[in-house]
Design a protein around this motif. Structure first.
Motif, mmCIF file in Angstrom:
data_model
loop_
_atom_site.group_PDB
_atom_site.id
_atom_site.type_symbol
_atom_site.label_atom_id
_atom_site.label_comp_id
_atom_site.label_asym_id
_atom_site.label_seq_id
_atom_site.Cartn_x
_atom_site.Cartn_y
_atom_site.Cartn_z
ATOM 1 N N ASP A 1 -7.069 -13.963 -50.158
ATOM 2 C CA ASP A 1 -7.761 -12.865 -50.826
ATOM 3 C C ASP A 1 -9.278 -12.978 -50.733
ATOM 4 O O ASP A 1 -9.981 -11.975 -50.758
ATOM 5 N N TYR A 2 -9.786 -14.217 -50.687
ATOM 6 C CA TYR A 2 -11.240 -14.422 -50.671
ATOM 7 C C TYR A 2 -11.569 -15.788 -50.085
ATOM 8 O O TYR A 2 -10.699 -16.622 -49.877
ATOM 9 N N VAL A 3 -12.866 -15.986 -49.829
ATOM 10 C CA VAL A 3 -13.390 -17.282 -49.410
ATOM 11 C C VAL A 3 -14.678 -17.480 -50.214
ATOM 12 O O VAL A 3 -15.396 -16.508 -50.486
ATOM 13 N N THR A 4 -14.968 -18.709 -50.621
ATOM 14 C CA THR A 4 -16.216 -18.927 -51.345
ATOM 15 C C THR A 4 -17.382 -18.887 -50.359
ATOM 16 O O THR A 4 -17.225 -19.192 -49.175
ATOM 17 N N GLY B 1 -26.575 -7.165 -48.822
ATOM 18 C CA GLY B 1 -27.980 -6.783 -48.942
ATOM 19 C C GLY B 1 -28.734 -7.350 -50.123
ATOM 20 O O GLY B 1 -29.915 -7.060 -50.300
ATOM 21 N N ARG B 2 -28.084 -8.168 -50.941
ATOM 22 C CA ARG B 2 -28.738 -8.746 -52.121
ATOM 23 C C ARG B 2 -28.705 -10.268 -52.034
ATOM 24 O O ARG B 2 -27.686 -10.850 -51.648
ATOM 25 N N THR B 3 -29.800 -10.895 -52.423
ATOM 26 C CA THR B 3 -29.857 -12.352 -52.422
ATOM 27 C C THR B 3 -28.791 -12.894 -53.366
ATOM 28 O O THR B 3 -28.648 -12.414 -54.496
ATOM 29 N N GLU B 4 -28.028 -13.879 -52.893
ATOM 30 C CA GLU B 4 -26.943 -14.474 -53.696
ATOM 31 C C GLU B 4 -27.259 -15.940 -53.948
ATOM 32 O O GLU B 4 -27.513 -16.690 -53.009
ATOM 33 N N LEU B 5 -27.248 -16.333 -55.210
ATOM 34 C CA LEU B 5 -27.557 -17.710 -55.597
ATOM 35 C C LEU B 5 -26.341 -18.474 -56.109
ATOM 36 O O LEU B 5 -26.446 -19.665 -56.401
ATOM 37 N N ARG B 6 -25.197 -17.804 -56.216
ATOM 38 C CA ARG B 6 -23.975 -18.487 -56.679
ATOM 39 C C ARG B 6 -23.280 -19.124 -55.475
ATOM 40 O O ARG B 6 -22.836 -18.428 -54.574
ATOM 41 N N CYS C 1 -19.577 -18.031 -55.001
ATOM 42 C CA CYS C 1 -19.331 -16.599 -55.109
ATOM 43 C C CYS C 1 -18.125 -16.244 -54.229
ATOM 44 O O CYS C 1 -18.028 -16.694 -53.092
ATOM 45 N N LYS C 2 -17.209 -15.453 -54.744
ATOM 46 C CA LYS C 2 -16.018 -15.067 -53.977
ATOM 47 C C LYS C 2 -16.362 -13.917 -53.032
ATOM 48 O O LYS C 2 -16.788 -12.854 -53.457
ATOM 49 N N ILE C 3 -16.169 -14.158 -51.755
ATOM 50 C CA ILE C 3 -16.435 -13.150 -50.731
ATOM 51 C C ILE C 3 -15.098 -12.554 -50.310
ATOM 52 O O ILE C 3 -14.184 -13.273 -49.923
ATOM 53 N N ARG C 4 -14.997 -11.250 -50.387
ATOM 54 C CA ARG C 4 -13.743 -10.552 -50.097
ATOM 55 C C ARG C 4 -13.899 -9.640 -48.877
ATOM 56 O O ARG C 4 -15.007 -9.374 -48.430
ATOM 57 N N ALA C 5 -12.782 -9.166 -48.379
ATOM 58 C CA ALA C 5 -12.785 -8.264 -47.222
ATOM 59 C C ALA C 5 -13.688 -7.067 -47.490
ATOM 60 O O ALA C 5 -13.706 -6.529 -48.599
#
Length: 82
Positions: A11-14, A44-49, A52-56
């Protein structure tokens, strides 16, 4: 900007795992440092986590490379899970 696709296996990858799996980071530690140093964008947004779960459907950009995350492919004749 270089474009690459990454196919999920679930479902996701960190985020840190994605950077390592695509070779954009040489190690998990380097991936976490890149995220902490605000070098990574998700949609398009800076991510600091770091985890963070990245999904399709999401896009991750770092160091001139954009990674398009796609859903896992299903085998012919197998219906996707619902």
């Amino acid at each position: 900007m270089r474009l690459m696709d990454f196919e999920l296996r679930g479902d996701y990858v960190t985020l840190d795992t994605l950077l390592k799996a695509t070779g954009l980071a040489g190690s998990g530690g380097q991936a976490k440092a890149m995220i902490a140093d605000a070098m990574v964008e998700v949609d398009g947004r800076t991510e600091l986590r770091k985890t963070c779960k990245i999904r399709a459907g999401q896009t991750v950009a770092v160091q001139g490379t954009r990674v398009r995350v796609t859903a896992p492919a299903t085998a012919p004749g197998v219906s996707p899970k619902r």
